[in-house]
Design a protein around this motif. Sequence first.
Motif, mmCIF file in Angstrom:
data_model
loop_
_atom_site.group_PDB
_atom_site.id
_atom_site.type_symbol
_atom_site.label_atom_id
_atom_site.label_comp_id
_atom_site.label_asym_id
_atom_site.label_seq_id
_atom_site.Cartn_x
_atom_site.Cartn_y
_atom_site.Cartn_z
ATOM 1 N N ALA A 1 -0.250 -3.996 -5.818
ATOM 2 C CA ALA A 1 -0.141 -2.717 -5.010
ATOM 3 C C ALA A 1 -1.097 -1.774 -5.309
ATOM 4 O O ALA A 1 -2.050 -1.904 -6.193
ATOM 5 N N VAL A 2 -1.517 -0.947 -4.229
ATOM 6 C CA VAL A 2 -2.643 -0.205 -4.276
ATOM 7 C C VAL A 2 -1.993 1.117 -3.762
ATOM 8 O O VAL A 2 -1.052 1.380 -3.135
ATOM 9 N N GLY A 3 -2.572 2.384 -4.492
ATOM 10 C CA GLY A 3 -2.069 3.938 -4.059
ATOM 11 C C GLY A 3 -3.212 4.701 -3.389
ATOM 12 O O GLY A 3 -4.287 4.381 -4.124
ATOM 13 N N LEU A 4 -2.912 5.058 -2.254
ATOM 14 C CA LEU A 4 -3.856 5.670 -1.614
ATOM 15 C C LEU A 4 -3.452 7.168 -1.040
ATOM 16 O O LEU A 4 -2.418 7.359 -0.577
ATOM 17 N N THR A 5 -4.433 7.813 -1.563
ATOM 18 C CA THR A 5 -3.843 9.545 -1.059
ATOM 19 C C THR A 5 -3.961 9.894 0.312
ATOM 20 O O THR A 5 -5.113 9.286 0.843
ATOM 21 N N ALA A 6 -3.108 10.410 0.975
ATOM 22 C CA ALA A 6 -3.200 10.782 2.261
ATOM 23 C C ALA A 6 -2.121 11.903 2.546
ATOM 24 O O ALA A 6 -1.177 12.203 1.862
ATOM 25 N N THR B 1 -0.182 8.979 14.772
ATOM 26 C CA THR B 1 -1.505 8.708 14.140
ATOM 27 C C THR B 1 -1.325 7.364 13.570
ATOM 28 O O THR B 1 -2.309 6.364 13.411
ATOM 29 N N ALA B 2 -0.352 7.108 12.462
ATOM 30 C CA ALA B 2 -0.207 6.132 11.783
ATOM 31 C C ALA B 2 0.015 4.830 12.508
ATOM 32 O O ALA B 2 -0.559 3.802 12.488
ATOM 33 N N ALA B 3 0.759 5.149 13.543
ATOM 34 C CA ALA B 3 1.231 3.886 14.396
ATOM 35 C C ALA B 3 -0.041 3.237 15.441
ATOM 36 O O ALA B 3 -0.382 1.911 15.359
ATOM 37 N N ASP C 1 -2.845 15.767 8.121
ATOM 38 C CA ASP C 1 -4.412 15.380 8.204
ATOM 39 C C ASP C 1 -4.635 14.280 9.051
ATOM 40 O O ASP C 1 -4.499 13.136 8.179
ATOM 41 N N PRO C 2 -4.774 13.901 10.173
ATOM 42 C CA PRO C 2 -5.009 12.855 10.769
ATOM 43 C C PRO C 2 -6.060 12.014 10.214
ATOM 44 O O PRO C 2 -6.084 10.722 10.163
ATOM 45 N N GLY C 3 -7.169 12.670 9.849
ATOM 46 C CA GLY C 3 -8.301 12.042 9.411
ATOM 47 C C GLY C 3 -8.212 11.261 7.855
ATOM 48 O O GLY C 3 -8.255 9.959 7.762
ATOM 49 N N SER C 4 -7.157 11.957 7.111
ATOM 50 C CA SER C 4 -6.680 11.192 5.966
ATOM 51 C C SER C 4 -6.096 10.016 5.795
ATOM 52 O O SER C 4 -6.122 9.101 5.188
ATOM 53 N N LEU C 5 -4.858 10.146 7.029
ATOM 54 C CA LEU C 5 -4.049 9.139 7.145
ATOM 55 C C LEU C 5 -4.945 8.158 7.641
ATOM 56 O O LEU C 5 -4.690 6.734 7.460
ATOM 57 N N GLN C 6 -5.777 8.208 8.718
ATOM 58 C CA GLN C 6 -6.520 7.209 9.130
ATOM 59 C C GLN C 6 -7.234 6.315 8.281
ATOM 60 O O GLN C 6 -7.493 5.227 8.017
ATOM 61 N N VAL C 7 -8.008 7.153 7.427
ATOM 62 C CA VAL C 7 -8.967 6.635 6.198
ATOM 63 C C VAL C 7 -8.049 5.824 5.327
ATOM 64 O O VAL C 7 -8.446 4.740 4.970
ATOM 65 N N ALA C 8 -6.982 6.331 4.802
ATOM 66 C CA ALA C 8 -6.199 5.731 4.015
ATOM 67 C C ALA C 8 -5.554 4.244 4.624
ATOM 68 O O ALA C 8 -5.456 3.222 3.678
ATOM 69 N N LEU C 9 -5.049 4.143 5.761
ATOM 70 C CA LEU C 9 -4.639 2.984 6.517
ATOM 71 C C LEU C 9 -5.875 2.036 6.510
ATOM 72 O O LEU C 9 -5.658 0.972 6.402
ATOM 73 N N ASP C 10 -6.961 2.808 6.928
ATOM 74 C CA ASP C 10 -8.082 1.488 6.924
ATOM 75 C C ASP C 10 -8.416 1.095 5.572
ATOM 76 O O ASP C 10 -8.642 -0.027 5.296
ATOM 77 N N ALA D 1 0.958 -1.113 -0.138
ATOM 78 C CA ALA D 1 0.014 0.119 -0.041
ATOM 79 C C ALA D 1 0.869 1.229 0.004
ATOM 80 O O ALA D 1 1.745 1.392 0.840
ATOM 81 N N LEU D 2 0.814 2.132 -1.063
ATOM 82 C CA LEU D 2 1.757 3.175 -1.216
ATOM 83 C C LEU D 2 0.701 4.459 -0.720
ATOM 84 O O LEU D 2 -0.653 4.686 -1.394
ATOM 85 N N LEU D 3 1.091 5.364 0.183
ATOM 86 C CA LEU D 3 0.178 6.591 0.589
ATOM 87 C C LEU D 3 1.368 7.663 0.386
ATOM 88 O O LEU D 3 2.445 8.058 0.581
ATOM 89 N N ALA D 4 0.824 8.515 -0.430
ATOM 90 C CA ALA D 4 1.101 9.863 -0.818
ATOM 91 C C ALA D 4 -0.076 10.962 -1.044
ATOM 92 O O ALA D 4 -1.024 10.487 -0.951
ATOM 93 N N ARG D 5 0.449 12.190 -1.143
ATOM 94 C CA ARG D 5 -0.663 12.936 -1.696
ATOM 95 C C ARG D 5 -1.014 13.194 -2.872
ATOM 96 O O ARG D 5 -2.195 13.732 -2.995
ATOM 97 N N SER D 6 -0.388 12.921 -4.064
ATOM 98 C CA SER D 6 -0.862 12.811 -5.179
ATOM 99 C C SER D 6 -1.128 11.685 -5.875
ATOM 100 O O SER D 6 -0.348 10.508 -5.917
ATOM 101 N N GLN D 7 -2.289 11.726 -6.419
ATOM 102 C CA GLN D 7 -2.785 10.404 -6.856
ATOM 103 C C GLN D 7 -1.979 10.049 -8.384
ATOM 104 O O GLN D 7 -1.840 9.068 -8.303
ATOM 105 N N ASP D 8 -1.805 10.991 -9.168
ATOM 106 C CA ASP D 8 -1.118 10.879 -10.131
ATOM 107 C C ASP D 8 0.198 10.180 -10.139
ATOM 108 O O ASP D 8 0.411 9.088 -10.739
ATOM 109 N N ASN D 9 0.892 10.694 -8.975
ATOM 110 C CA ASN D 9 2.265 9.800 -8.837
ATOM 111 C C ASN D 9 1.890 8.527 -8.185
ATOM 112 O O ASN D 9 2.716 7.548 -8.591
#
Length: 220
Positions: A52-57, A117-119, A61-70, A29-37
């Motif tokens: 592999a999956v790519g998830l924006t976070a 938040t991530a841990a 922004d704790p909420g976006s990080l939690q959602v992406a990891l979920d 699971a790849l997490l970053a801010r840019s969906q294009d990347n």
Amino acid sequence: MSTIAIIGAGKGLGLAVARRFGREGFAVALLARSQDNLDTLTDTLWTEGIHAVGLTADVRDPGSLQVALDRAASALGPVEVLQYSPVPAPEFMLPVLDTAASDLVGPVEFSIYGPVTAARQVIPGMRTLGGGTVLFVNGASAVRPNGAVTGTSIAFAGGSAYAQLLHDALAPEGIHVGQLIIPRGIGGGDPTHHPDAIAETLWRMHSERGDFRTFLAPLE
């Protein structure tokens, strides 16, 4: 299938780590801010046979990080390995006499709130698996404050303290927490600092579960 989540994934270290763990059968699971990347990276990994999956976070922004990891856990299964390695913004690196209290907000959100938040988001899943690994990647200012990069020096120190405490608290549960210190940054012509070499070090930190802190090279 085991899962690694890489926070701050890019075409350098993030891609190298994804490939290294992917060779061992991990889904990524790849997490970053840019969906294009992210789309570019995941397409590359899929062509190499890595799931592999790519998830924006946004780590600030704790909420976006939690959602992406979920979403990562829902798509690939509980995260067994978490790597926290986003690159700090240039504005976090002001000289000490130019740094105001307000200049520390971003670094603290980035290097303390983000890791916490991530841990906390992945540890319950690691417990269901019976173990896991949390890897933090930092520059030398995490252990040797540098007045030229005040924000990261202060925030990295706080993040390092949290990581050390997490290591001590989770070791009895079979969850290893490790910190990799990279003096002089990634690349630069030094073979030991090439992303592939660093990825190999991170794989060993996961598989061998040694000391809390690993230095890629001696501090100068």
